[in-house]
Scaffold this motif. Structure first.
Motif, PDB file in Angstrom:
ATOM      1  N   VAL A  11       0.827  -1.217   0.000  1.00  0.00           N
ATOM      2  CA  VAL A  11       0.000   0.000   0.000  1.00  0.00           C
ATOM      3  C   VAL A  11       0.857   1.260   0.000  1.00  0.00           C
ATOM      4  N   GLY A  12       2.164   1.113   0.191  1.00  0.00           N
ATOM      5  CA  GLY A  12       3.039   2.280   0.147  1.00  0.00           C
ATOM      6  C   GLY A  12       3.661   2.673   1.460  1.00  0.00           C
ATOM      7  N   GLY A  13       3.504   1.833   2.499  1.00  0.00           N
ATOM      8  CA  GLY A  13       4.165   2.081   3.766  1.00  0.00           C
ATOM      9  C   GLY A  13       3.516   3.154   4.617  1.00  0.00           C
ATOM     10  N   ALA A  14       4.331   3.725   5.497  1.00  0.00           N
ATOM     11  CA  ALA A  14       3.835   4.643   6.530  1.00  0.00           C
ATOM     12  C   ALA A  14       3.101   5.848   5.970  1.00  0.00           C
ATOM     13  N   SER A  15       3.631   6.473   4.945  1.00  0.00           N
ATOM     14  CA  SER A  15       2.978   7.680   4.422  1.00  0.00           C
ATOM     15  C   SER A  15       1.609   7.364   3.837  1.00  0.00           C
ATOM     16  N   GLU A  19      -2.091   8.667   5.164  1.00  0.00           N
ATOM     17  CA  GLU A  19      -3.055   9.291   4.257  1.00  0.00           C
ATOM     18  C   GLU A  19      -4.419   8.605   4.345  1.00  0.00           C
ATOM     19  N   VAL A  20      -4.414   7.280   4.396  1.00  0.00           N
ATOM     20  CA  VAL A  20      -5.669   6.530   4.530  1.00  0.00           C
ATOM     21  C   VAL A  20      -6.359   6.910   5.834  1.00  0.00           C
ATOM     22  N   GLY A  98      -5.920   3.012  -3.714  1.00  0.00           N
ATOM     23  CA  GLY A  98      -5.256   2.088  -4.623  1.00  0.00           C
ATOM     24  C   GLY A  98      -4.949   0.716  -4.060  1.00  0.00           C
ATOM     25  N   ALA A  99      -5.478   0.401  -2.885  1.00  0.00           N
ATOM     26  CA  ALA A  99      -5.243  -0.930  -2.309  1.00  0.00           C
ATOM     27  C   ALA A  99      -5.907  -1.992  -3.180  1.00  0.00           C
ATOM     28  N   ASP A 102      -6.912  -8.081  -2.535  1.00  0.00           N
ATOM     29  CA  ASP A 102      -6.378  -8.966  -1.483  1.00  0.00           C
ATOM     30  C   ASP A 102      -6.205  -8.207  -0.176  1.00  0.00           C
ATOM     31  N   ILE A 103      -5.709  -6.985  -0.273  1.00  0.00           N
ATOM     32  CA  ILE A 103      -5.504  -6.159   0.917  1.00  0.00           C
ATOM     33  C   ILE A 103      -6.847  -5.792   1.532  1.00  0.00           C
ATOM     34  N   VAL A 104      -7.784  -5.377   0.697  1.00  0.00           N
ATOM     35  CA  VAL A 104      -9.115  -5.013   1.181  1.00  0.00           C
ATOM     36  C   VAL A 104      -9.760  -6.201   1.887  1.00  0.00           C
ATOM     37  N   GLN A 105      -9.685  -7.376   1.289  1.00  0.00           N
ATOM     38  CA  GLN A 105     -10.309  -8.557   1.898  1.00  0.00           C
ATOM     39  C   GLN A 105      -9.618  -8.950   3.197  1.00  0.00           C
TER      40      GLN A 105
END
Length: 127
Positions: A11-15, A19-20, A98-99, A102-105
């Motif tokens: 997902v892009g790490g800490a930043s 943001e999320v 942009g997740a 798989d990440i969402v689930q």
């Protein structure tokens, strides 16, 4: 042999997690049903806590060491409807960021696992 990336890395790490979380609370605080839950909350502290929790769920490097979720939410009167609404908002924010699915689930599955610790069923039926 290449290391497999964690969801956190994907997902892009800490930043990206920050943001999320920032976007999540913008939407939550704009919802008239959910805003009252945050009336007496120190929002910067809560957002930091949530970023660490979400990072941990996604396999990030920093483990969640906050209060147990049931203890942290006890007495708030969180309904099943409001819990589901927060979950839906989180899923939307993740997808908008942009997740991949798989990440969402994975997050949806985790929300299902902790639901019982957070949702408080009313002790009496309102009449």
């Amino acid at each position: 042999m290449a290391a497999v990336a964690t969801y956190y890395e994907l997902v892009g790490g800490a930043s990206s997690v920050r943001e999320v979380v920032d976007r999540l609370y913008v939407v939550l605080l704009d919802d008239p049903d959910l805003k009252p839950y945050f009336a007496d909350v120190e929002l910067p502290k809560l957002k930091r806590h949530m970023a660490i929790l979400l990072s941990s769920v996604l396999g990030g490097p920093e483990p969640y060491e906050g209060r147990e979720l049931g203890e942290a939410h006890r007495g708030m009167g969180i309904t099943e409807e409001h819990y589901a609404k927060v979950g839906d908002i989180l899923v939307t924010v993740l997808r908008d960021a942009g997740a991949d699915e798989d990440i969402v689930q994975h997050v949806v599955h985790t929300l299902g696992q902790v639901r019982g610790s957070i949702v408080e069923e009313p002790s009496e039926v309102a009449g």
